[in-house]
Design a protein around this motif. Sequence first.
Motif, short mmCIF file in Angstrom:
data_model
loop_
_atom_site.label_atom_id
_atom_site.label_comp_id
_atom_site.label_asym_id
_atom_site.label_seq_id
_atom_site.Cartn_x
_atom_site.Cartn_y
_atom_site.Cartn_z
N HIS A 198 -6.98 -15.97 -30.88
CA HIS A 198 -5.53 -17.03 -30.78
C HIS A 198 -5.86 -18.39 -30.80
CE1 HIS A 198 -2.05 -18.81 -28.79
NE2 HIS A 198 -1.50 -17.35 -29.22
N GLN A 199 -5.12 -19.01 -31.63
CA GLN A 199 -5.51 -20.33 -31.67
C GLN A 199 -5.22 -21.12 -30.80
OE1 GLN A 199 -1.98 -22.09 -34.17
NE2 GLN A 199 -2.42 -24.43 -33.35
N ARG A 245 -8.77 -20.75 -29.20
CA ARG A 245 -9.90 -21.76 -30.02
C ARG A 245 -9.69 -23.05 -29.75
NH1 ARG A 245 -8.11 -18.40 -34.46
NH2 ARG A 245 -7.19 -20.28 -35.33
N ASP A 264 -1.39 -23.92 -25.49
CA ASP A 264 -0.85 -23.88 -26.78
C ASP A 264 0.35 -24.46 -27.05
OD1 ASP A 264 -1.40 -23.10 -29.61
OD2 ASP A 264 0.07 -21.42 -29.50
N THR A 286 1.42 -27.67 -29.20
CA THR A 286 2.32 -27.35 -30.28
C THR A 286 3.28 -28.44 -30.28
OG1 THR A 286 1.99 -25.01 -30.43
CG2 THR A 286 3.93 -26.01 -31.41
#
Length: 404
Positions: free
Chosen positions: A30-31, A34, A146, A150
């Motif tokens: 998953h972004q 990472r 995340d 984002t």
Amino acid sequence: MSREGVDHALKKLRDERDRIAASLLELDRHQGSRLLEGARLTGETWRRWDGAQARLATLWRLFDAYQRVLDAAGELRDRSSRPDAATLTELSGMLSGFSVELPDGEIPLEHRTLLGPQERRITLDEAVAMMSDAYEFVAGEIAAADAAWTALLQPLERAEEGWRETARLAHSLDGTRHPELDRVGRELTALGRIVRTDPLSLVKDGRPDTVRLDRVCAILTSLGDELAGVARMREDYEELVVRVTASIEEVEETERRAHDAHATALAKIQSPNLPEPSRGLGTALRDRLAALERLREAGRWVEMAGRFAELERAADDALERASGDLRLSAGLLDRRGELRGRLEAYRAKAGRLGLVEDEQLTALYGEAREVLWTAPCDLRRATTVLAEYQRAIRACESETGNRR
């Protein structure tokens, strides 16, 4: 468990294991995961990710223990196509009993006692439940980080690029540092450090708080617009100088006319009570324009833009002031002209009524004309006599009508 029951349970558990393995690998890829692993985290985000990593490590160890049980059960089942009762009993214990050894420190609370845990093994179903809880916790922390990144990273990067462009423009305009732009740059650097290392500290009530970033972006936009205006002024400077020079000339001309009207009013109006008109307005404006030219020669365009805007406002104010002086003096002369015009209009009316030879009207007309055409003119007296002349004409007109 029967042979069929063992085979059914093994198939179900292997399918379940494959789904768990796929979910864990997806979580690793998953972004957000990472980003968290690659970032130098601080503050709230470091604390929460540190706890999530501990849960994730335990989850993987528990999955390994879970998988070892399934592998051992599969190997035992594969030894014979028709396992005996002892083998089925052993398989039943592995598949439904306390067969999974817990990683150190992960003994469930219900299995602990005051003297320490008495049981270090759980069932496969309990292992799945524990892994599910840990997975949900870790996935929730990753998703929260995340979502914060984002919402914040792209606006931050756009703001940073905007700041760099604005800084280049500011340097091209005067070659010096812009204090407000420097302050915004420091604020943006501090905010960028927080966004990149501790995004969860900017989350309020489950949503990323962009107030601080929005405020910085608004200030940066305002500075960019201001500097863009300075750049346009540099390009159009000659035209702007022509325009402001014309304004200064208009101020000087109005100022001259105001002094002329003032002198005329003093000479032709009795006791005018006029204040002295302003002096040197145009001269002061020309001095300020000359100072701006020195700033232009020094290349100090940002400073000059502010001074130029002030000069334009000062020219507008000076013109209004000089025009006000002119109106005061000219107004008295205009009032005298108005009274003269009204006197002649009333005299013409008296002629149409056949009252030119009336002694009272003739005397009043003569008195009013003498006051209005004598310098200095007493406007108050002229107004009074003219009013008497008007009332006398009306009275005569009324008498003539009654006789008819």
